[in-house]
Design an enzyme around this catalytic site. Structure first.
Site, PDB file in Angstrom:
ATOM      1  N   ASP A  67       0.814  -1.218   0.000  1.00 57.38           N
ATOM      2  CA  ASP A  67       0.000   0.000   0.000  1.00 57.38           C
ATOM      3  C   ASP A  67       0.846   1.266   0.000  1.00 57.38           C
ATOM      4  OD1 ASP A  67       0.606  -1.054   2.599  1.00 57.38           O
ATOM      5  OD2 ASP A  67      -0.757   0.383   3.523  1.00 57.38           O
ATOM      6  N   HIS A 266      -3.874   7.286   6.640  1.00 55.82           N
ATOM      7  CA  HIS A 266      -3.601   5.838   6.676  1.00 55.82           C
ATOM      8  C   HIS A 266      -4.594   5.142   7.604  1.00 55.82           C
ATOM      9  CE1 HIS A 266      -1.303   2.057   7.299  1.00 55.82           C
ATOM     10  NE2 HIS A 266      -0.786   2.329   6.100  1.00 55.82           N
TER      11      HIS A 266
END
Length: 307
Positions: A67, A266
């Site tokens: 990611d 995040h």
């Protein structure tokens, strides 16, 4: 100061959601463009955000979880497709050289862009230039990870009334700033007589990590802290197990470091209400808090006026 802002390209953690792409953050700093952690889909997010590939001057990877890096192939190929003329420097943990090589050449393409690899071996300064100093510090995550900090050199704010009183104008102002003194009508005018100290602006980028000394060192005194807040405090044990922070921990770091603007990002897909992250951080931090949203533009705080 001009053109200093964070362009948010993605804010999800391990799994993207309908509204949150994988990570991606472009720091515009005058003529520099630092692209942090381009996750999958970053190239398209740049298009939606109105960011050209030519805006990128550095690529900074914190670590090699997908990611945070699976957008590298598309970004690097786009640099060549668009014929970006300037060099682009890539920083990443040195232990992941093999991963970066695979990402850089993930498929066949005509490579013409000048991408220069400068792996991060240890804590310290990575680059020094007129716009600022880029440094890295090792974080605490299951794989090797580094956080980044960008610091503008301290300077001076010129005082127009004092410049006028000494008859200094036009190109002579620049000469005085460069040389520190200037001869005017038979006397020497020193920079300190017509200016006050101006603190350089500071930015920090902290992704996947547990609390550690490096987190606090990176955040200390910055104008903007972009920091992961994957979990809420109720799941602190999960955060610790998987090497992450909670929103409350991020807020505490900002408070201790006297941060001016805290940008939380995040986020785990397990949480549906993003306002909970801001509320939790606000329990321990009374400064400005931004819950990052995809495609948002977050300006650096205006300078504090010198006395």
């Amino acid at each position: 100061m001009s053109g200093r802002e964070l362009v948010v390209l993605g804010t999800a953690s391990q799994a993207p959601t309908r509204t949150r792409n994988h990570n991606g953050y472009l720091l515009r700093w005058d003529g520099e463009g630092l692209l942090f952690d381009p996750g999958e889909g970053t190239q398209r997010q740049m298009l939606l955000a109105g960011v050209a590939s030519s805006a990128i001057t550095r690529i900074c990877l914190t670590h090699f979880h997908g990611d945070h890096c699976l957008g590298v192939p598309g970004v690097i190929q786009r640099l060549s497709l668009d014929g970006v003329a300037h060099p682009v420097v890539a920083h990443f943990p040195a232990s992941g050289r093999e991963y970066f090589a695979r990402l850089r050449h993930a498929s066949s393409f005509h490579e013409i862009a000048d991408v220069r690899e400068e792996p991060v071996e240890r804590d310290g300064v990575l680059a020094t230039g007129p716009t600022g100093v880029l440094e890295a510090r090792r974080l605490d995550h299951p794989v090797e990870a580094f956080g980044y900090r960008f610091t503008e050199p301290d300077g001076h704010r010129m005082l127009p009334a004092r410049l006028a009183a000494h008859g200094i104008a036009g190109p002579d102002v620049g000469r005085l700033q460069r040389e520190g003194e200037l001869a005017v009508d038979g006397r020497v005018v020193r920079l300190a007589e017509v200016s006050v100290p101006r603190r350089g602006q500071r930015f920090a980028f902290v992704m996947d990590t547990r609390l550690c000394d490096a987190v606090h060192a990176l955040a200390d005194g910055v104008d903007m802290l972009v920091i992961e807040s994957t979990f809420l405090a109720a799941d602190e044990s999960l955060a610790r197990t998987y090497g992450h922070l909670t929103a409350r921990q991020a807020g505490a770091v900002a408070a201790e470091g006297r941060v001016r603007k805290l940008v939380l990002t995040h986020f785990s897909q397990r949480y549906a209400d993003p306002t909970r992250f801001a509320a939790e951080a606000a329990e321990v931090f009374d400064g400005e808090i931004v819950v990052a949203e995809d495609l948002a533009r977050v300006p650096l705080p205006r300078r504090r006026r010198s006395a």
